[in-house]
Design a protein around this motif. Structure first.
Motif, mmCIF file in Angstrom:
data_model
loop_
_atom_site.group_PDB
_atom_site.id
_atom_site.type_symbol
_atom_site.label_atom_id
_atom_site.label_comp_id
_atom_site.label_asym_id
_atom_site.label_seq_id
_atom_site.Cartn_x
_atom_site.Cartn_y
_atom_site.Cartn_z
ATOM 1 N N ASN A 225 -47.790 23.771 22.409
ATOM 2 C CA ASN A 225 -47.240 23.746 21.054
ATOM 3 C C ASN A 225 -48.368 23.341 20.100
ATOM 4 O OD1 ASN A 225 -45.600 23.712 18.829
ATOM 5 N ND2 ASN A 225 -44.072 22.333 19.708
ATOM 6 N N SER A 226 -49.390 24.196 20.054
ATOM 7 C CA SER A 226 -50.615 23.863 19.321
ATOM 8 C C SER A 226 -50.405 23.776 17.813
ATOM 9 C CB SER A 226 -51.727 24.850 19.657
ATOM 10 O OG SER A 226 -51.317 26.168 19.391
ATOM 11 N N ALA A 227 -49.498 24.567 17.256
ATOM 12 C CA ALA A 227 -49.260 24.489 15.810
ATOM 13 C C ALA A 227 -48.678 23.126 15.443
ATOM 14 C CB ALA A 227 -48.324 25.606 15.361
ATOM 15 N N ALA A 228 -47.738 22.646 16.243
ATOM 16 C CA ALA A 228 -47.153 21.328 15.980
ATOM 17 C C ALA A 228 -48.217 20.243 16.136
ATOM 18 C CB ALA A 228 -45.987 21.059 16.923
ATOM 19 N N ARG A 229 -49.016 20.353 17.177
ATOM 20 C CA ARG A 229 -50.060 19.350 17.401
ATOM 21 C C ARG A 229 -51.039 19.311 16.220
ATOM 22 N NH1 ARG A 229 -52.154 16.785 22.052
ATOM 23 N NH2 ARG A 229 -54.120 15.825 21.510
ATOM 24 N N ARG A 230 -51.477 20.474 15.764
ATOM 25 C CA ARG A 230 -52.395 20.512 14.609
ATOM 26 C C ARG A 230 -51.764 19.866 13.384
ATOM 27 N NH1 ARG A 230 -53.325 25.646 16.573
ATOM 28 N NH2 ARG A 230 -52.017 26.577 14.954
ATOM 29 N N PHE A 231 -50.489 20.171 13.159
ATOM 30 C CA PHE A 231 -49.800 19.571 12.018
ATOM 31 C C PHE A 231 -49.768 18.053 12.150
ATOM 32 C CE2 PHE A 231 -45.896 17.561 10.597
ATOM 33 C CZ PHE A 231 -46.092 17.642 9.236
ATOM 34 N N TYR A 232 -49.326 17.556 13.292
ATOM 35 C CA TYR A 232 -49.218 16.100 13.468
ATOM 36 C C TYR A 232 -50.568 15.416 13.293
ATOM 37 C CZ TYR A 232 -44.477 16.833 15.217
ATOM 38 O OH TYR A 232 -43.159 17.177 15.338
ATOM 39 N N GLU A 233 -51.610 16.014 13.828
ATOM 40 C CA GLU A 233 -52.940 15.412 13.664
ATOM 41 C C GLU A 233 -53.387 15.478 12.194
ATOM 42 O OE1 GLU A 233 -55.348 17.305 16.685
ATOM 43 O OE2 GLU A 233 -54.694 15.825 18.171
ATOM 44 N N ARG A 234 -53.039 16.548 11.510
ATOM 45 C CA ARG A 234 -53.402 16.675 10.094
ATOM 46 C C ARG A 234 -52.761 15.578 9.252
ATOM 47 N NH1 ARG A 234 -51.009 19.197 5.965
ATOM 48 N NH2 ARG A 234 -49.671 20.521 7.233
ATOM 49 N N VAL A 235 -51.535 15.166 9.591
ATOM 50 C CA VAL A 235 -50.866 14.130 8.803
ATOM 51 C C VAL A 235 -51.154 12.720 9.308
ATOM 52 C CG1 VAL A 235 -49.082 15.684 7.936
ATOM 53 C CG2 VAL A 235 -48.637 14.307 10.000
ATOM 54 N N GLY A 236 -52.026 12.598 10.326
ATOM 55 C CA GLY A 236 -52.498 11.270 10.723
ATOM 56 C C GLY A 236 -52.143 10.783 12.109
ATOM 57 N N PHE A 237 -51.372 11.538 12.878
ATOM 58 C CA PHE A 237 -51.062 11.129 14.251
ATOM 59 C C PHE A 237 -52.289 11.346 15.125
ATOM 60 C CE2 PHE A 237 -46.856 11.638 12.533
ATOM 61 C CZ PHE A 237 -46.086 10.713 13.211
ATOM 62 N N ARG A 238 -52.510 10.442 16.082
ATOM 63 C CA ARG A 238 -53.661 10.524 16.979
ATOM 64 C C ARG A 238 -53.210 10.353 18.432
ATOM 65 N NH1 ARG A 238 -55.239 12.750 13.292
ATOM 66 N NH2 ARG A 238 -56.674 12.035 11.710
ATOM 67 N N PRO A 239 -53.893 11.037 19.373
ATOM 68 C CA PRO A 239 -53.560 10.865 20.791
ATOM 69 C C PRO A 239 -53.791 9.413 21.218
ATOM 70 C CG PRO A 239 -55.063 12.724 20.469
ATOM 71 C CD PRO A 239 -54.974 12.007 19.158
ATOM 72 N N VAL A 240 -52.934 8.928 22.103
ATOM 73 C CA VAL A 240 -53.073 7.555 22.600
ATOM 74 C C VAL A 240 -53.474 7.513 24.073
ATOM 75 C CG1 VAL A 240 -51.470 6.625 20.889
ATOM 76 C CG2 VAL A 240 -50.603 7.304 23.142
ATOM 77 N N GLY A 241 -53.731 8.680 24.652
ATOM 78 C CA GLY A 241 -54.159 8.723 26.051
ATOM 79 C C GLY A 241 -53.031 8.680 27.059
ATOM 80 N N ARG A 242 -51.819 9.023 26.642
ATOM 81 C CA ARG A 242 -50.674 9.060 27.562
ATOM 82 C C ARG A 242 -50.171 10.486 27.676
ATOM 83 N NH1 ARG A 242 -46.610 5.220 24.921
ATOM 84 N NH2 ARG A 242 -45.189 6.273 26.337
ATOM 85 N N ARG A 243 -50.101 10.973 28.916
ATOM 86 C CA ARG A 243 -49.548 12.286 29.210
ATOM 87 C C ARG A 243 -48.507 12.106 30.298
ATOM 88 N NH1 ARG A 243 -51.554 16.951 27.992
ATOM 89 N NH2 ARG A 243 -51.286 17.875 30.018
ATOM 90 N N GLU A 244 -47.514 12.971 30.282
ATOM 91 C CA GLU A 244 -46.482 12.913 31.324
ATOM 92 C C GLU A 244 -45.883 14.295 31.520
ATOM 93 O OE1 GLU A 244 -43.698 10.029 29.751
ATOM 94 O OE2 GLU A 244 -42.420 11.611 28.946
ATOM 95 N N PRO A 245 -45.248 14.503 32.673
ATOM 96 C CA PRO A 245 -44.595 15.792 32.909
ATOM 97 C C PRO A 245 -43.423 15.994 31.949
ATOM 98 C CG PRO A 245 -44.812 14.538 34.944
ATOM 99 C CD PRO A 245 -45.180 13.620 33.830
ATOM 100 N N HIS A 246 -43.170 17.246 31.639
ATOM 101 C CA HIS A 246 -41.996 17.619 30.848
ATOM 102 C C HIS A 246 -40.768 17.100 31.585
ATOM 103 C CE1 HIS A 246 -38.980 20.065 28.863
ATOM 104 N NE2 HIS A 246 -39.892 20.591 28.067
#
Length: 162
Positions: free
Chosen positions: A122-143
């Motif tokens: 969901n790269s469009a959503a990710r780009r949007f969230y990062e554009r408005v200031g959200f940053r990865p925190v290093g946590r990934r998990e299975p769907h």
């Protein structure tokens, strides 16, 4: 002109309708399914509303976007969930006003951050969230429901008065 309102109990049918539209239009963006939520009684929607606020973006009488703020156990952080904007309204500022509503509401409750999960692909959503200031925190998990797919946690720190 877009307006955003926090959903109240008398608007559960409108919340259900826009949420089902979201699941139909973009099923891979969410952890739940259209069939699963369509089958739920209105009591389910009332319970969801009791857990945390939902905000709907309106263009006149048409619901064009939705988002939810869900408290974590400490209430120092809320989670932004179930974000969706109708395809015809993407790029028109709807997502920004929905995120702003969640951030303002969370801040007013004393939260210091808001987190969200974004699914791989969901790269469009990710780009949007990062554009408005959200940053990865290093946590990934299975769907939670789809084998072999993953999601990543992003967070934005809230500053009082911002």
């Amino acid at each position: 002109m877009i307006s955003v309102r926090q959903v109240v109990d008398g608007e559960l049918a409108a919340l259900r309708e826009v949420r089902l539209r979201a699941l139909a239009a973009d099923p891979v963006a969410f952890g739940s399914t259209l069939d699963g939520e369509r089958a739920r009684p209105m009591a389910f929607w009332r319970e969801r509303l009791a857990r945390g606020p939902w905000f709907v973006a309106w263009a006149g009488q048409e619901a064009v976007g939705v988002v939810s703020a869900v408290p974590t156990p400490t209430r120092a952080e809320y989670r932004l969930e179930a974000m969706w904007v109708d395809r015809a309204w993407r790029g028109e500022g709807v997502a920004e006003v929905l995120v702003d509503a969640v951030l303002a509401w969370s801040r007013s409750r004393g939260a210091t951050s808001v987190a969200l999960w974004v699914f791989d692909g969901n790269s469009a959503a990710r780009r949007f969230y990062e554009r408005v200031g959200f940053r990865p925190v290093g946590r990934r998990e299975p769907h939670p429901e789809k084998t072999g797919q993953f999601r990543e946690c992003l967070r934005i720190e809230l500053r009082s008065g911002s």
